[in-house]
Design a protein around this motif. Structure first.
Motif, PDB file in Angstrom:
ATOM      1  N   LEU A 138      -0.427  18.888   7.805  1.00 57.57           N
ATOM      2  CA  LEU A 138      -0.244  17.969   6.688  1.00 57.57           C
ATOM      3  C   LEU A 138      -0.593  16.542   7.084  1.00 57.57           C
ATOM      4  O   LEU A 138      -1.236  15.807   6.328  1.00 57.57           O
ATOM      5  N   ILE A 139      -0.174  16.145   8.277  1.00 53.41           N
ATOM      6  CA  ILE A 139      -0.473  14.790   8.753  1.00 53.41           C
ATOM      7  C   ILE A 139      -1.971  14.597   8.884  1.00 53.41           C
ATOM      8  O   ILE A 139      -2.533  13.588   8.417  1.00 53.41           O
ATOM      9  N   ILE A 151     -10.052  11.789  -2.831  1.00 50.53           N
ATOM     10  CA  ILE A 151     -10.479  10.603  -3.569  1.00 50.53           C
ATOM     11  C   ILE A 151     -11.842  10.881  -4.174  1.00 50.53           C
ATOM     12  O   ILE A 151     -12.760  11.309  -3.482  1.00 50.53           O
ATOM     13  N   ALA A 152     -11.958  10.667  -5.483  1.00 54.49           N
ATOM     14  CA  ALA A 152     -13.218  10.950  -6.171  1.00 54.49           C
ATOM     15  C   ALA A 152     -14.321  10.050  -5.625  1.00 54.49           C
ATOM     16  O   ALA A 152     -14.118   8.854  -5.425  1.00 54.49           O
ATOM     17  N   SER A 183      -7.000  12.267   6.845  1.00 57.47           N
ATOM     18  CA  SER A 183      -8.436  12.407   6.557  1.00 57.47           C
ATOM     19  C   SER A 183      -8.759  12.025   5.114  1.00 57.47           C
ATOM     20  O   SER A 183      -9.832  11.504   4.832  1.00 57.47           O
ATOM     21  N   ILE A 184      -7.836  12.277   4.193  1.00 56.00           N
ATOM     22  CA  ILE A 184      -8.058  11.921   2.782  1.00 56.00           C
ATOM     23  C   ILE A 184      -7.890  10.426   2.563  1.00 56.00           C
ATOM     24  O   ILE A 184      -8.657   9.797   1.836  1.00 56.00           O
ATOM     25  N   GLY A 185      -6.876   9.841   3.176  1.00 56.17           N
ATOM     26  CA  GLY A 185      -6.747   8.388   3.183  1.00 56.17           C
ATOM     27  C   GLY A 185      -6.113   7.754   1.969  1.00 56.17           C
ATOM     28  O   GLY A 185      -6.238   6.539   1.772  1.00 56.17           O
ATOM     29  N   ARG A 186      -5.424   8.507   1.151  1.00 57.03           N
ATOM     30  CA  ARG A 186      -4.744   7.890   0.006  1.00 57.03           C
ATOM     31  C   ARG A 186      -3.505   7.124   0.444  1.00 57.03           C
ATOM     32  O   ARG A 186      -3.128   6.145  -0.189  1.00 57.03           O
ATOM     33  N   GLU A 192       0.835  -1.203   0.000  1.00 58.74           N
ATOM     34  CA  GLU A 192       0.000   0.000   0.000  1.00 58.74           C
ATOM     35  C   GLU A 192       0.873   1.258   0.000  1.00 58.74           C
ATOM     36  O   GLU A 192       1.985   1.255   0.532  1.00 58.74           O
ATOM     37  N   PRO A 193       0.367   2.374  -0.574  1.00 54.41           N
ATOM     38  CA  PRO A 193       1.129   3.630  -0.541  1.00 54.41           C
ATOM     39  C   PRO A 193       1.344   4.093   0.899  1.00 54.41           C
ATOM     40  O   PRO A 193       0.432   3.988   1.735  1.00 54.41           O
ATOM     41  N   ILE A 194       2.519   4.593   1.169  1.00 50.81           N
ATOM     42  CA  ILE A 194       2.846   5.041   2.515  1.00 50.81           C
ATOM     43  C   ILE A 194       3.642   6.336   2.421  1.00 50.81           C
ATOM     44  O   ILE A 194       4.370   6.561   1.449  1.00 50.81           O
ATOM     45  N   ALA A 195       3.475   7.209   3.398  1.00 48.03           N
ATOM     46  CA  ALA A 195       4.178   8.494   3.387  1.00 48.03           C
ATOM     47  C   ALA A 195       4.571   8.890   4.802  1.00 48.03           C
ATOM     48  O   ALA A 195       3.907   8.526   5.779  1.00 48.03           O
ATOM     49  N   TYR A 196       5.650   9.623   4.865  1.00 46.60           N
ATOM     50  CA  TYR A 196       6.105  10.197   6.137  1.00 46.60           C
ATOM     51  C   TYR A 196       6.216  11.700   5.953  1.00 46.60           C
ATOM     52  O   TYR A 196       6.794  12.180   4.974  1.00 46.60           O
TER      53      TYR A 196
END
Length: 300
Positions: free
Chosen positions: A83-84, A135-136, A89-92, A34-38
């Motif tokens: 940003l976090i 997310i659409a 909240s967007i969940g991408r 899954e996509p992950i970000a820091y």
């Protein structure tokens, strides 16, 4: 500014990264794909990013700093926290941050940082990140009235309004007037330095042209809506409605009774009778321009 991990050494040599700012590391979680970000912050961004070299999941980095050196420690902690929260909240992406962040700011500073945050959200897609892209919503079961359509220059598009903005639906096509320019600037940017100023200038110019065109289209839509609202109590037949819409959309050339008959697929006598009724009602008027045949236009 941003770079793939393969160009990290070159990226970290950028003098701008010796300033305070926020940064985003993104990639794929090897555990589940899954996509992950820091999301991080630092008073010297380049030094802080170096400390993440031992993390295997990220493959690209994006950093935001202030060219005027007016970001304080409190400012960047506030931006990191916001940003976090927005990304969660967007969940991408899964957010790899484990510790809470944020800072209290005076109202004026908070307003400035929210404007800065809006700029970050606008630039992230240009830099290849969907971290803050909504997310659409699913269009399944969407009411027909909510769907919007556009057909022009051989392109067809469908879209709808959502709480997060306008969503263009899958299967829509676009006018490819700037395709060659797009690939040209993209190639020059990819093969050049990490400076994306030229790319951003091209992108913003394309966006400006799109906004101008959208404004022209919107003006036509609003003008038509105003016209039909004004004449709502006047009865029109189907032929009259069809030709009036053609005029409102911008009729090519002069509208004569013979053209009316050809477009409406009726006899010349019927066409003249339709036109005479509209002239008598004040909807149409004879054009001032002379010619071999009388032509008509919308009354003022």
């Amino acid at each position: 500014m941003g770079a793939p991990r393969s160009d990290l050494a070159h990226f970290l040599r950028r003098p701008e990264l010796a300033k305070p700012g926020v940064y985003i590391l993104s990639g794929v979680d090897p555990a589940d794909g899954e996509p992950i970000a820091y999301v991080g912050e630092a008073e010297v961004v380049s030094e802080r990013i170096k400390q993440h070299k031992n993390k295997d999941y990220w493959n690209s980095v994006i950093a935001f700093i202030s060219k005027d050196e007016n970001l304080t420690r409190a400012h960047i902690r506030y931006l990191e926290g916001r940003l976090i929260k927005l990304a969660e909240s967007i969940g991408r992406y899964k957010i790899a941050n484990t510790n809470p962040s944020g800072a209290r700011l005076p109202e004026s500073d908070q307003h400035d940082m929210e404007v800065y945050l809006e700029r970050i959200a606008q630039l992230l897609p240009v830099l290849g990140s969907e971290l803050l892209s909504p997310i659409a919503p699913s269009t399944k079961g969407a009411p027909h009235a909510a769907m919007l359509y556009c057909r022009m220059k051989g392109a067809t598009a469908r879209g709808l309004r959502s709480p997060n903005g306008f969503v263009v639906l899958k299967g829509s096509t676009a006018v490819a007037e700037a395709r060659e320019d797009y690939y040209d600037i993209l190639e020059r940017t990819q093969k050049g330095t990490l400076d994306i100023t030229e790319w951003l200038a091209w992108f913003l110019d394309a966006l400006h042209r799109a906004i101008d065109h959208a404004q022209l289209t919107l003006n036509v839509v609003l003008s038509k809506a105003s016209f039909w609202r004004y004449w709502a109590s006047t009865p029109f037949n189907e032929r009259q409605i069809k030709l009036l819409n053609r005029l409102l959309d911008g009729f090519d050339g002069k509208l004569t009774s013979s053209k009316w008959a050809a477009i409406a697929k009726c006899s010349p006598d019927t066409a003249l009778r339709d036109i005479s009724e509209l002239v008598a009602s004040g909807v149409l008027k004879k054009s001032a321009a002379g010619g071999r045949s009388t032509s008509y236009e919308l009354a003022d």
